[in-house]
Design a protein around this motif. Sequence first.
Motif, PDB file in Angstrom:
ATOM      1  N   ASP A  59       0.830  -1.210   0.000  1.00 24.08           N
ATOM      2  CA  ASP A  59       0.000   0.000   0.000  1.00 24.08           C
ATOM      3  C   ASP A  59       0.863   1.258   0.000  1.00 24.08           C
ATOM      4  O   ASP A  59       0.556   2.241  -0.687  1.00 24.08           O
ATOM      5  CB  ASP A  59      -0.920   0.016   1.223  1.00 24.08           C
ATOM      6  CG  ASP A  59      -2.055  -0.987   1.112  1.00 24.08           C
ATOM      7  OD1 ASP A  59      -2.386  -1.387  -0.025  1.00 24.08           O
ATOM      8  OD2 ASP A  59      -2.608  -1.373   2.160  1.00 24.08           O
ATOM      9  N   CYS A  66       1.295   7.421  -6.447  1.00 23.05           N
ATOM     10  CA  CYS A  66       0.213   8.400  -6.560  1.00 23.05           C
ATOM     11  C   CYS A  66       0.700   9.793  -6.164  1.00 23.05           C
ATOM     12  O   CYS A  66       0.358  10.792  -6.820  1.00 23.05           O
ATOM     13  CB  CYS A  66      -0.967   7.997  -5.676  1.00 23.05           C
ATOM     14  SG  CYS A  66      -1.798   6.474  -6.183  1.00 23.05           S
ATOM     15  N   ARG A  94      -6.925  -1.067  -6.960  1.00 25.05           N
ATOM     16  CA  ARG A  94      -8.301  -0.558  -7.015  1.00 25.05           C
ATOM     17  C   ARG A  94      -8.654   0.201  -5.745  1.00 25.05           C
ATOM     18  O   ARG A  94      -9.310   1.255  -5.806  1.00 25.05           O
ATOM     19  CB  ARG A  94      -9.279  -1.711  -7.234  1.00 25.05           C
ATOM     20  CG  ARG A  94      -9.255  -2.279  -8.653  1.00 25.05           C
ATOM     21  CD  ARG A  94     -10.443  -3.196  -8.898  1.00 25.05           C
ATOM     22  NE  ARG A  94     -10.359  -4.396  -8.075  1.00 25.05           N
ATOM     23  CZ  ARG A  94      -9.791  -5.534  -8.460  1.00 25.05           C
ATOM     24  NH1 ARG A  94      -9.244  -5.630  -9.670  1.00 25.05           N
ATOM     25  NH2 ARG A  94      -9.768  -6.573  -7.653  1.00 25.05           N
ATOM     26  N   ALA A  96      -6.724   1.949  -4.030  1.00 28.06           N
ATOM     27  CA  ALA A  96      -6.027   3.243  -4.048  1.00 28.06           C
ATOM     28  C   ALA A  96      -6.575   4.177  -5.131  1.00 28.06           C
ATOM     29  O   ALA A  96      -6.061   5.288  -5.298  1.00 28.06           O
ATOM     30  CB  ALA A  96      -4.535   3.011  -4.272  1.00 28.06           C
ATOM     31  N   GLY A  97      -7.591   3.725  -5.872  1.00 28.47           N
ATOM     32  CA  GLY A  97      -8.201   4.593  -6.871  1.00 28.47           C
ATOM     33  C   GLY A  97      -7.789   4.317  -8.301  1.00 28.47           C
ATOM     34  O   GLY A  97      -8.179   5.054  -9.220  1.00 28.47           O
ATOM     35  N   PHE A  98      -6.995   3.267  -8.524  1.00 29.36           N
ATOM     36  CA  PHE A  98      -6.634   2.890  -9.890  1.00 29.36           C
ATOM     37  C   PHE A  98      -7.829   2.198 -10.564  1.00 29.36           C
ATOM     38  O   PHE A  98      -8.550   1.427  -9.920  1.00 29.36           O
ATOM     39  CB  PHE A  98      -5.438   1.939  -9.898  1.00 29.36           C
ATOM     40  CG  PHE A  98      -4.108   2.608  -9.674  1.00 29.36           C
ATOM     41  CD1 PHE A  98      -3.251   2.852 -10.744  1.00 29.36           C
ATOM     42  CD2 PHE A  98      -3.701   2.990  -8.401  1.00 29.36           C
ATOM     43  CE1 PHE A  98      -2.022   3.458 -10.549  1.00 29.36           C
ATOM     44  CE2 PHE A  98      -2.463   3.592  -8.187  1.00 29.36           C
ATOM     45  CZ  PHE A  98      -1.623   3.841  -9.266  1.00 29.36           C
ATOM     46  N   VAL A  99      -8.009   2.471 -11.835  1.00 28.54           N
ATOM     47  CA  VAL A  99      -9.122   1.911 -12.594  1.00 28.54           C
ATOM     48  C   VAL A  99      -8.567   0.974 -13.669  1.00 28.54           C
ATOM     49  O   VAL A  99      -7.717   1.383 -14.470  1.00 28.54           O
ATOM     50  CB  VAL A  99      -9.952   3.028 -13.254  1.00 28.54           C
ATOM     51  CG1 VAL A  99     -11.071   2.437 -14.114  1.00 28.54           C
ATOM     52  CG2 VAL A  99     -10.515   3.971 -12.197  1.00 28.54           C
ATOM     53  N   TYR A 256      -3.666  -0.586 -15.092  1.00 28.31           N
ATOM     54  CA  TYR A 256      -4.465   0.112 -14.078  1.00 28.31           C
ATOM     55  C   TYR A 256      -4.056   1.578 -14.109  1.00 28.31           C
ATOM     56  O   TYR A 256      -2.870   1.888 -14.016  1.00 28.31           O
ATOM     57  CB  TYR A 256      -4.216  -0.491 -12.687  1.00 28.31           C
ATOM     58  CG  TYR A 256      -4.964  -1.779 -12.445  1.00 28.31           C
ATOM     59  CD1 TYR A 256      -6.130  -1.783 -11.679  1.00 28.31           C
ATOM     60  CD2 TYR A 256      -4.523  -2.976 -12.988  1.00 28.31           C
ATOM     61  CE1 TYR A 256      -6.843  -2.959 -11.455  1.00 28.31           C
ATOM     62  CE2 TYR A 256      -5.219  -4.154 -12.784  1.00 28.31           C
ATOM     63  CZ  TYR A 256      -6.382  -4.145 -12.016  1.00 28.31           C
ATOM     64  OH  TYR A 256      -7.082  -5.301 -11.806  1.00 28.31           O
ATOM     65  N   TRP A 258      -4.404   5.547 -12.755  1.00 29.26           N
ATOM     66  CA  TRP A 258      -4.756   6.475 -11.679  1.00 29.26           C
ATOM     67  C   TRP A 258      -4.671   7.896 -12.218  1.00 29.26           C
ATOM     68  O   TRP A 258      -3.701   8.231 -12.911  1.00 29.26           O
ATOM     69  CB  TRP A 258      -3.818   6.311 -10.490  1.00 29.26           C
ATOM     70  CG  TRP A 258      -4.127   7.194  -9.319  1.00 29.26           C
ATOM     71  CD1 TRP A 258      -4.979   6.931  -8.287  1.00 29.26           C
ATOM     72  CD2 TRP A 258      -3.574   8.488  -9.043  1.00 29.26           C
ATOM     73  NE1 TRP A 258      -4.994   7.974  -7.386  1.00 29.26           N
ATOM     74  CE2 TRP A 258      -4.140   8.952  -7.840  1.00 29.26           C
ATOM     75  CE3 TRP A 258      -2.663   9.288  -9.720  1.00 29.26           C
ATOM     76  CZ2 TRP A 258      -3.818  10.186  -7.293  1.00 29.26           C
ATOM     77  CZ3 TRP A 258      -2.339  10.522  -9.170  1.00 29.26           C
ATOM     78  CH2 TRP A 258      -2.917  10.959  -7.972  1.00 29.26           C
ATOM     79  N   THR A 259      -5.682   8.689 -11.930  1.00 28.56           N
ATOM     80  CA  THR A 259      -5.725  10.068 -12.396  1.00 28.56           C
ATOM     81  C   THR A 259      -5.875  11.006 -11.212  1.00 28.56           C
ATOM     82  O   THR A 259      -6.729  10.762 -10.339  1.00 28.56           O
ATOM     83  CB  THR A 259      -6.916  10.279 -13.359  1.00 28.56           C
ATOM     84  OG1 THR A 259      -6.830   9.332 -14.417  1.00 28.56           O
ATOM     85  CG2 THR A 259      -6.919  11.683 -13.935  1.00 28.56           C
ATOM     86  N   GLY A 262      -9.158  11.797  -9.468  1.00 26.98           N
ATOM     87  CA  GLY A 262     -10.109  10.758  -9.864  1.00 26.98           C
ATOM     88  C   GLY A 262     -10.798  11.041 -11.182  1.00 26.98           C
ATOM     89  O   GLY A 262     -11.790  10.400 -11.520  1.00 26.98           O
TER      90      GLY A 262
END
Length: 263
Positions: A59, A66, A94, A96-99, A256, A258-259, A262
Motif C-alpha cells: 500500500d 500516486c 483498485r 487506491a483509486g486505480f481503474v 491500471y 490512476w488520475t 479521480g
Amino acid sequence: MTDIDGLLAAYDERMRGVPPDLPRGVTTERDGLLTRLTGQFRGFVSGPPDLGVRGAALDALIARQCAVFAARGEAVEWKTHGHDLPEELPERLRAAGFVPEERETVLIGRAREMAGEPVLAEGVTLRQVTDDADMRRIAAMETAVWGDDHGWLADDLTARVAAAPDRIAVLVAEAGGEVVSAGWLVLQAGTGFASLWGGSTLPAWRGRGVYRALVAARATLAVAHGADLLQVDASDASAPILRRLGFHAVTTTTPYVWTPGGG
C-alpha cells in the motif's frame, strides 16, 4: 511442442526492465523493484514478476506513486500481468483509486514464421513513414477507430523515431490516400525480441487482410534486424488472428490507471 513456460521466462527476463531508447524528456526512476517513467503522455510504472512487498508495504509503495504523479498533475498507468505476485496487487490498486482498463493477452511468436511478402487487398499499399504529418494522420485514424482523442500518439511516435530511428519502424496501410490501418515495430536491443504495436483498422477495411499484412511486413523487418521473437499485447479482437498466424499466449496484462482527482 511449444515451450510456453520458456517463452514466458524469456519475456520476464528480457522485456520487463527499463525500456531502451527513451524519447527526449522521458526519465526513469526506481522505487524498490519498481520502475517509474515520467515525462510522456501519461506516467508509467512496472515491476518484475514479484514486487517483493505485501500488505501495508505494498500500500505504501502504491501511495508513493500516486504522490509523485499527483505532484506532477499527471495520470499514471501501472502495468500488471496475470502471473505476477503478489496476487493482492490488483485489489490494492483498485483500493487506491486505480481503474482497470481492458485486459489484453501477451502473445509471443517466432519472427521467421510470421515473415513474408505481405498479401494486400486491392487498392491497399504499405509504406514506412517518419514524417510528423504522417504520424498525425495515424493519430487521426486511431481517434476515429477508438472514439477518443489520440492526438498524443503523433507526438509520441515522432519522439520515438527521433530518439532511435533504427529501433522503430512505423508502417501505414493506405487506400485512396486514406490511412486505413497502421502499426509499428519496436526492436528491443540485446534481447532477441521485437514488439508489435498498433494495428487498429478502420471498420470499413476490416476482414480484408490488412492486419495480417502489417504483421508480415513487420516480422520481415524484425528478422532483417536479427530479432528472433515477436511480442504483442493483443486485444480480444486481435488475439485470435495472431494465434492463427502462430503466436502463443503466455500470460495476460491489464493496465491500471490512476488520475489526479479521480478524473
